[in-house]
Design a protein around this motif. Structure first.
Motif, PDB file in Angstrom:
ATOM      1  N   ASP A 253      10.857  -1.505  10.474  1.00 42.23           N
ATOM      2  CA  ASP A 253      10.899  -1.779  11.896  1.00 42.23           C
ATOM      3  C   ASP A 253      11.691  -3.068  12.542  1.00 42.23           C
ATOM      4  N   GLY A 254      11.644  -3.868  11.821  1.00 42.86           N
ATOM      5  CA  GLY A 254      12.359  -5.180  12.272  1.00 42.86           C
ATOM      6  C   GLY A 254      11.701  -6.029  12.974  1.00 42.86           C
ATOM      7  N   ARG A 255      10.079  -5.949  13.196  1.00 50.27           N
ATOM      8  CA  ARG A 255       9.270  -6.756  14.000  1.00 50.27           C
ATOM      9  C   ARG A 255       7.991  -6.984  13.355  1.00 50.27           C
ATOM     10  N   THR A 256       7.450  -7.932  13.927  1.00 49.33           N
ATOM     11  CA  THR A 256       6.007  -8.561  13.388  1.00 49.33           C
ATOM     12  C   THR A 256       5.118  -7.501  14.071  1.00 49.33           C
ATOM     13  N   TYR A 257       4.050  -7.546  12.854  1.00 50.33           N
ATOM     14  CA  TYR A 257       2.571  -6.860  13.304  1.00 50.33           C
ATOM     15  C   TYR A 257       1.648  -7.845  12.940  1.00 50.33           C
ATOM     16  N   ASN A 258       0.531  -7.499  13.668  1.00 46.97           N
ATOM     17  CA  ASN A 258      -0.784  -8.092  13.655  1.00 46.97           C
ATOM     18  C   ASN A 258      -1.384  -7.724  12.408  1.00 46.97           C
ATOM     19  N   ILE A 259      -1.880  -8.649  11.407  1.00 52.36           N
ATOM     20  CA  ILE A 259      -2.604  -8.141  10.332  1.00 52.36           C
ATOM     21  C   ILE A 259      -3.925  -7.783  10.580  1.00 52.36           C
TER      22      ILE A 259
ATOM     23  N   GLY B 262      -3.231   8.075   6.274  1.00 51.81           N
ATOM     24  CA  GLY B 262      -3.249   6.746   6.268  1.00 51.81           C
ATOM     25  C   GLY B 262      -2.465   5.998   7.424  1.00 51.81           C
ATOM     26  N   VAL B 263      -2.709   4.515   7.474  1.00 50.11           N
ATOM     27  CA  VAL B 263      -1.855   4.163   8.626  1.00 50.11           C
ATOM     28  C   VAL B 263      -0.407   4.220   8.448  1.00 50.11           C
ATOM     29  N   HIS B 264       0.252   3.878   9.367  1.00 44.52           N
ATOM     30  CA  HIS B 264       2.029   3.635   9.363  1.00 44.52           C
ATOM     31  C   HIS B 264       2.228   2.518   8.141  1.00 44.52           C
ATOM     32  N   GLY B 265       3.054   2.969   7.309  1.00 48.08           N
ATOM     33  CA  GLY B 265       3.736   1.766   6.279  1.00 48.08           C
ATOM     34  C   GLY B 265       2.783   1.721   5.067  1.00 48.08           C
ATOM     35  N   VAL B 266       1.685   2.762   4.868  1.00 51.57           N
ATOM     36  CA  VAL B 266       0.803   2.677   3.923  1.00 51.57           C
ATOM     37  C   VAL B 266       1.257   3.178   2.227  1.00 51.57           C
ATOM     38  N   GLY B 267       2.448   4.255   2.693  1.00 46.20           N
ATOM     39  CA  GLY B 267       3.103   4.811   1.628  1.00 46.20           C
ATOM     40  C   GLY B 267       2.809   6.345   1.517  1.00 46.20           C
ATOM     41  N   LYS B 268       2.281   6.869   2.569  1.00 44.43           N
ATOM     42  CA  LYS B 268       2.210   8.351   2.381  1.00 44.43           C
ATOM     43  C   LYS B 268       3.492   9.356   2.003  1.00 44.43           C
ATOM     44  N   GLY B 269       4.678   8.822   2.742  1.00 47.20           N
ATOM     45  CA  GLY B 269       5.817   9.505   2.440  1.00 47.20           C
ATOM     46  C   GLY B 269       6.165   9.320   0.893  1.00 47.20           C
ATOM     47  N   THR B 270       6.157   8.098   0.471  1.00 44.52           N
ATOM     48  CA  THR B 270       6.227   7.944  -0.988  1.00 44.52           C
ATOM     49  C   THR B 270       5.374   8.679  -1.999  1.00 44.52           C
ATOM     50  N   ILE B 271       4.018   8.653  -1.702  1.00 43.93           N
ATOM     51  CA  ILE B 271       3.214   9.298  -2.471  1.00 43.93           C
ATOM     52  C   ILE B 271       3.691  10.988  -2.180  1.00 43.93           C
ATOM     53  N   CYS B 272       3.747  11.640  -1.285  1.00 37.98           N
ATOM     54  CA  CYS B 272       4.112  12.655  -1.168  1.00 37.98           C
ATOM     55  C   CYS B 272       5.411  13.253  -1.817  1.00 37.98           C
ATOM     56  N   GLN B 273       6.602  12.265  -1.799  1.00 41.70           N
ATOM     57  CA  GLN B 273       7.625  12.520  -2.766  1.00 41.70           C
ATOM     58  C   GLN B 273       7.220  12.657  -4.094  1.00 41.70           C
TER      59      GLN B 273
ATOM     60  N   GLU C 192      -1.607  -6.994   3.847  1.00 40.30           N
ATOM     61  CA  GLU C 192      -0.129  -7.890   3.906  1.00 40.30           C
ATOM     62  C   GLU C 192       0.867  -6.873   3.139  1.00 40.30           C
ATOM     63  N   VAL C 193       0.586  -6.044   2.390  1.00 39.04           N
ATOM     64  CA  VAL C 193       1.585  -5.062   1.995  1.00 39.04           C
ATOM     65  C   VAL C 193       2.183  -4.126   2.848  1.00 39.04           C
ATOM     66  N   ILE C 194       1.288  -3.684   3.665  1.00 37.23           N
ATOM     67  CA  ILE C 194       1.566  -2.728   4.757  1.00 37.23           C
ATOM     68  C   ILE C 194       2.541  -3.529   5.764  1.00 37.23           C
ATOM     69  N   ARG C 195       1.702  -4.609   6.224  1.00 28.98           N
ATOM     70  CA  ARG C 195       2.504  -5.514   7.351  1.00 28.98           C
ATOM     71  C   ARG C 195       4.236  -5.793   6.521  1.00 28.98           C
ATOM     72  N   GLU C 196       4.070  -6.146   5.572  1.00 30.31           N
ATOM     73  CA  GLU C 196       5.700  -6.257   5.258  1.00 30.31           C
ATOM     74  C   GLU C 196       6.417  -4.943   4.977  1.00 30.31           C
ATOM     75  N   ARG C 197       5.999  -3.931   4.837  1.00 26.67           N
ATOM     76  CA  ARG C 197       6.704  -2.732   4.608  1.00 26.67           C
ATOM     77  C   ARG C 197       7.118  -2.364   6.046  1.00 26.67           C
ATOM     78  N   LEU C 198       6.114  -2.501   7.261  1.00 26.91           N
ATOM     79  CA  LEU C 198       6.277  -2.330   8.507  1.00 26.91           C
ATOM     80  C   LEU C 198       7.419  -3.314   9.095  1.00 26.91           C
TER      81      LEU C 198
END
Length: 180
Positions: A125-131, A10-21, A115-121
């Motif tokens: 990362d402390g920067r803005t991402y393009n939705i 999945g994309v960066h920030g989607v929750g892969k690490g959380t699901i794996c944990q 929107e959730v992914i953008r908020e997580r990223l």
């Protein structure tokens, strides 16, 4: 090459690490992150940029490093991507041959609202991402996962941080690891 890996993409920030944990808490899996296997920190620039210059070279490094890590007696969750964002902001699919070498028993594609992914990223990362870029990337990840599973004739399970329980049930019902 392997016969003991479930690929979670999945994309960066989607929750892969959380699901794996969460899966690790319930089932006997070792979690590997493709970024860690790649020793990605060696490649990132000072802004933490994860865009890739050469997808083939990067993925060959992944395969080589996996050879030194994977133990045939263990079960693994390998979290990574089906597509990568290149330095010129174009999206390139990870070559099929990479997945043929990994030989995943099944694929789990993790999806989430853009929107959730953008908020997580942004939080991470402390920067803005393009939705729209997140939406485009996620769409390409999903299509690539579907194509990959069709080609490799393996199961695809769609997951999110909202349905982790269903993901665990999916893995429990599989006959991937008989005798363990």
């Amino acid at each position: 090459m392997y016969n003991n890996i479930i690929f979670i993409g999945g994309v960066h920030g989607v929750g892969k690490g959380t699901i794996c944990q969460k899966i690790k808490e319930k089932l006997d899996f070792t979690h590997l992150s493709a970024s860690e296997v790649l020793k990605w920190d060696d490649f990132k620039n000072e802004k933490g940029d994860k865009r890739v210059e050469n997808v083939s070279t990067t993925q060959q490094r992944l395969i080589e490093n996996l050879k030194n890590i994977v133990n045939p007696q263990k079960k693994y969750l390998l979290d990574g991507h089906f597509c990568l964002l290149k330095k010129d902001n174009s999206i390139e699919r990870v070559p099929l041959k990479v997945f043929q070498q990994i030989n995943p028993l099944a694929v789990i594609i993790v999806k989430e609202k853009s929107e959730v992914i953008r908020e997580r990223l942004q939080k991470r990362d402390g920067r803005t991402y393009n939705i729209s870029q997140i939406e485009t990337m996620q769409k390409e990840e999903i299509e690539s996962a579907k194509d990959l599973c069709t080609h490799l004739k393996i199961q695809l399970f769609e997951s999110s941080t909202e349905n982790i329980h269903e993901t665990i049930v999916f893995l429990q019902k599989q006959q991937f690891f008989t005798g363990s």
